[in-house]
Design an enzyme around this catalytic site. Structure first.
Site, PDB file in Angstrom:
ATOM      1  N   GLU A  50       0.861  -1.184   0.000  1.00 46.80           N
ATOM      2  CA  GLU A  50       0.000   0.000   0.000  1.00 46.80           C
ATOM      3  C   GLU A  50       0.898   1.236   0.000  1.00 46.80           C
ATOM      4  OE1 GLU A  50      -2.697   2.447   3.257  1.00 46.80           O
ATOM      5  OE2 GLU A  50      -2.681   0.261   3.378  1.00 46.80           O
ATOM      6  N   ARG A  54       0.406  10.297   1.042  1.00 53.04           N
ATOM      7  CA  ARG A  54       0.839  11.298   2.019  1.00 53.04           C
ATOM      8  C   ARG A  54       1.969  12.161   1.476  1.00 53.04           C
ATOM      9  NH1 ARG A  54       0.857   8.213   7.922  1.00 53.04           N
ATOM     10  NH2 ARG A  54      -1.178   7.173   7.689  1.00 53.04           N
ATOM     11  N   LYS A 137     -10.587  -1.516   6.739  1.00 55.10           N
ATOM     12  CA  LYS A 137      -9.371  -1.198   7.476  1.00 55.10           C
ATOM     13  C   LYS A 137      -9.792  -0.779   8.882  1.00 55.10           C
ATOM     14  CE  LYS A 137      -5.441   2.025   7.426  1.00 55.10           C
ATOM     15  NZ  LYS A 137      -4.661   2.944   6.580  1.00 55.10           N
TER      16      LYS A 137
END
Length: 219
Positions: A50, A54, A137
């Site tokens: 993943e 960011r 998640k």
């Protein structure tokens, strides 16, 4: 543009992530490092990653890593439909978001991308189920109550699988993976920013291999 989410594709992505039960969560500052990182992770035995949105390098890193047929590359920290498009156009095979955004989930489904939204409460899990999702998640895992909280939520939501992320490490990895409701865990210790910045790919491979070994059921 695909308008219906492909159930077979969702199953394939979930199975690949579940195969090693560890999903490294990467914050990459320099996309030029992406090929070396991908090689280090696959050498350690992982088949999925993943890459978080960011940093500005995310899309280019996803594009570079997606060239490897032996690595399933997804986009994380996806907060907007525009980022869904950016991730998909770069080659991301799945999307992860820290919370439940109906707009993000809907857009992923319209583009045929498996999506794992963040869910921290029973209400958010029900929202995911209403959207046709069965894997979420669980973030931030340790701060939300960790293993005990997942056990509590899994009791009424028996069809839901969790990917706990946040505070997961070698010390509690086995406790999370012992839960049947856990599909995989998200982790950063094998891809710590300091390791990536220093280009310590051998150490990334060593930590990855150790994590993969620790994730295997004991005989």
């Amino acid at each position: 543009m695909t308008t219906v989410q492909d159930d077979e594709q969702i199953a394939d992505v979930s199975e690949t992530i579940a195969a090693t039960r560890i999903l490294p969560v990467v914050v990459l500052e320099d996309a030029a490092s992406a090929p070396a990182l991908a090689a280090a992770l696959t050498a350690g035995g992982l088949r999925a990653i993943e890459v978080t949105f960011r940093t500005a390098a995310a899309a280019d890193a996803i594009r570079a890593m997606s060239e490897r047929p032996d690595l399933l590359v997804g986009a994380g920290t996806v907060l907007t439909p525009a980022q869904v498009d950016e991730a998909a156009d770069a080659g991301a095979r799945f999307v992860v978001s820290p919370g439940f955004s109906p707009a993000v989930v809907r857009h992923c489904q319209q583009r045929g991308l498996p999506v794992f939204p963040g869910a921290a409460t029973a209400t958010e899990i029900q929202m995911a189920l209403d959207a046709g999702l069965t894997t979420v998640k669980f973030f931030p895992a340790e701060q939300l109550g960790g293993v005990k909280m997942i056990k509590a939520l899994a009791a009424p939501f028996r069809s839901v699988r969790f990917i706990p992320t946040g505070g997961v490490n070698t010390g509690n990895l086995a406790d999370y993976l012992a839960l049947s409701a856990v599909l995989a865990v998200g982790g950063t210790w094998m891809v710590a920013p300091a390791l990536l910045a220093a280009g310590q790919w051998d150490e990334v491979t060593r930590l990855t291999a150790a994590a993969v070994e620790a994730s295997r059921p004991s005989a």
